[in-house]
Scaffold this motif. Structure first.
Motif, mmCIF file in Angstrom:
data_model
loop_
_atom_site.group_PDB
_atom_site.id
_atom_site.type_symbol
_atom_site.label_atom_id
_atom_site.label_comp_id
_atom_site.label_asym_id
_atom_site.label_seq_id
_atom_site.Cartn_x
_atom_site.Cartn_y
_atom_site.Cartn_z
ATOM 1 N N ALA A 1 16.160 -22.701 -10.627
ATOM 2 C CA ALA A 1 16.496 -21.275 -10.277
ATOM 3 C C ALA A 1 15.498 -20.232 -10.876
ATOM 4 C CB ALA A 1 17.673 -21.033 -10.068
ATOM 5 N N SER A 2 15.851 -20.035 -12.188
ATOM 6 C CA SER A 2 15.029 -19.060 -12.953
ATOM 7 C C SER A 2 13.348 -19.076 -12.605
ATOM 8 C CB SER A 2 15.195 -19.351 -14.528
ATOM 9 O OG SER A 2 16.697 -19.159 -14.718
ATOM 10 N N CYS A 3 12.830 -20.384 -12.672
ATOM 11 C CA CYS A 3 11.445 -20.603 -12.315
ATOM 12 C C CYS A 3 11.135 -20.075 -10.969
ATOM 13 C CB CYS A 3 11.004 -22.010 -12.523
ATOM 14 S SG CYS A 3 11.104 -22.545 -14.241
ATOM 15 N N VAL A 4 11.987 -20.285 -9.959
ATOM 16 C CA VAL A 4 11.787 -19.993 -8.732
ATOM 17 C C VAL A 4 11.740 -18.427 -8.415
ATOM 18 C CG1 VAL A 4 12.453 -19.819 -6.133
ATOM 19 C CG2 VAL A 4 12.335 -22.330 -7.493
ATOM 20 N N LYS A 5 12.782 -17.861 -9.159
ATOM 21 C CA LYS A 5 12.917 -16.366 -8.976
ATOM 22 C C LYS A 5 11.992 -15.742 -9.907
ATOM 23 C CE LYS A 5 16.638 -12.783 -10.385
ATOM 24 N NZ LYS A 5 17.965 -12.612 -11.034
ATOM 25 N N PHE A 6 11.253 -16.186 -11.001
ATOM 26 C CA PHE A 6 10.407 -15.645 -11.665
ATOM 27 C C PHE A 6 9.175 -15.642 -10.895
ATOM 28 C CE2 PHE A 6 6.613 -15.994 -14.712
ATOM 29 C CZ PHE A 6 6.919 -14.687 -15.179
ATOM 30 N N CYS A 7 8.597 -16.862 -10.186
ATOM 31 C CA CYS A 7 7.324 -17.027 -9.534
ATOM 32 C C CYS A 7 7.655 -16.255 -8.083
ATOM 33 C CB CYS A 7 7.409 -18.538 -9.112
ATOM 34 S SG CYS A 7 6.915 -19.351 -10.381
ATOM 35 N N CYS A 8 8.454 -16.034 -7.588
ATOM 36 C CA CYS A 8 8.713 -14.904 -6.449
ATOM 37 C C CYS A 8 8.616 -13.769 -6.603
ATOM 38 C CB CYS A 8 10.044 -15.390 -5.596
ATOM 39 S SG CYS A 8 10.347 -16.915 -4.856
ATOM 40 N N ARG A 9 9.321 -13.193 -7.746
ATOM 41 C CA ARG A 9 9.284 -11.727 -8.177
ATOM 42 C C ARG A 9 7.760 -11.699 -8.576
ATOM 43 N NH1 ARG A 9 12.664 -10.303 -13.402
ATOM 44 N NH2 ARG A 9 14.301 -11.002 -11.747
ATOM 45 N N LYS A 10 6.957 -12.303 -9.042
ATOM 46 C CA LYS A 10 5.560 -12.058 -9.605
ATOM 47 C C LYS A 10 4.698 -11.873 -8.295
ATOM 48 C CE LYS A 10 2.607 -13.686 -13.514
ATOM 49 N NZ LYS A 10 2.470 -14.754 -14.268
ATOM 50 N N LYS A 11 4.906 -12.894 -7.055
ATOM 51 C CA LYS A 11 3.825 -12.907 -5.867
ATOM 52 C C LYS A 11 4.188 -11.441 -4.988
ATOM 53 C CE LYS A 11 3.341 -17.461 -5.917
ATOM 54 N NZ LYS A 11 3.420 -19.169 -5.132
ATOM 55 N N ARG A 12 5.504 -10.999 -5.183
ATOM 56 C CA ARG A 12 5.904 -10.134 -3.997
ATOM 57 C C ARG A 12 5.300 -8.588 -4.632
ATOM 58 N NH1 ARG A 12 12.264 -9.617 -3.198
ATOM 59 N NH2 ARG A 12 12.036 -9.973 -5.450
ATOM 60 N N LEU A 13 5.003 -7.905 -3.810
ATOM 61 C CA LEU A 13 4.555 -6.514 -3.983
ATOM 62 C C LEU A 13 5.707 -5.787 -4.277
ATOM 63 C CD1 LEU A 13 2.125 -6.165 -1.032
ATOM 64 C CD2 LEU A 13 1.652 -6.379 -3.301
ATOM 65 N N PRO A 14 5.407 -4.656 -5.225
ATOM 66 C CA PRO A 14 6.610 -3.763 -5.668
ATOM 67 C C PRO A 14 6.873 -3.038 -4.487
ATOM 68 C CG PRO A 14 4.538 -3.216 -6.620
ATOM 69 C CD PRO A 14 4.223 -4.388 -5.814
ATOM 70 N N VAL A 15 8.223 -2.860 -4.311
ATOM 71 C CA VAL A 15 8.876 -1.959 -3.094
ATOM 72 C C VAL A 15 9.819 -1.063 -3.879
ATOM 73 C CG1 VAL A 15 10.278 -2.208 -0.965
ATOM 74 C CG2 VAL A 15 8.824 -4.142 -1.647
ATOM 75 N N GLU A 16 9.511 0.186 -3.330
ATOM 76 C CA GLU A 16 10.864 1.173 -3.937
ATOM 77 C C GLU A 16 12.052 0.947 -3.310
ATOM 78 O OE1 GLU A 16 10.244 5.466 -3.691
ATOM 79 O OE2 GLU A 16 8.002 5.311 -3.842
#
Length: 67
Positions: free
Chosen positions: A27-42
């Motif tokens: 779960a930590s790896c999936v969360k880290f990978c998804c956070r890295k690919k997403r564009l930063p949103v306010e």
């Protein structure tokens, strides 16, 4: 002395702990990978704010009732 294979509940507890650790790491790896690919949103969009300022004189009745 007891044989380790006859203590099935020890193996069951060890298996459950291993599975919990594996799920946590996955779960930590999936969360880290998804956070890295997403564009930063306010988190909160900025809206212009209106600010009202009311001047109170020391001689006014509003000031004397507040104090």
């Amino acid at each position: 002395m007891s044989d380790w294979t006859s203590l099935w509940y020890v193996w069951l507890i060890l298996l459950l702990v291993f599975l919990l650790l594996l799920c946590g790491v996955s779960a930590s790896c999936v969360k880290f990978c998804c956070r890295k690919k997403r564009l930063p949103v306010e988190p909160f969009p900025r809206h212009p704010c209106d600010l009202a300022v009311i001047g109170i004189d020391s001689d006014s009745t509003a000031h004397s009732t507040v104090t």
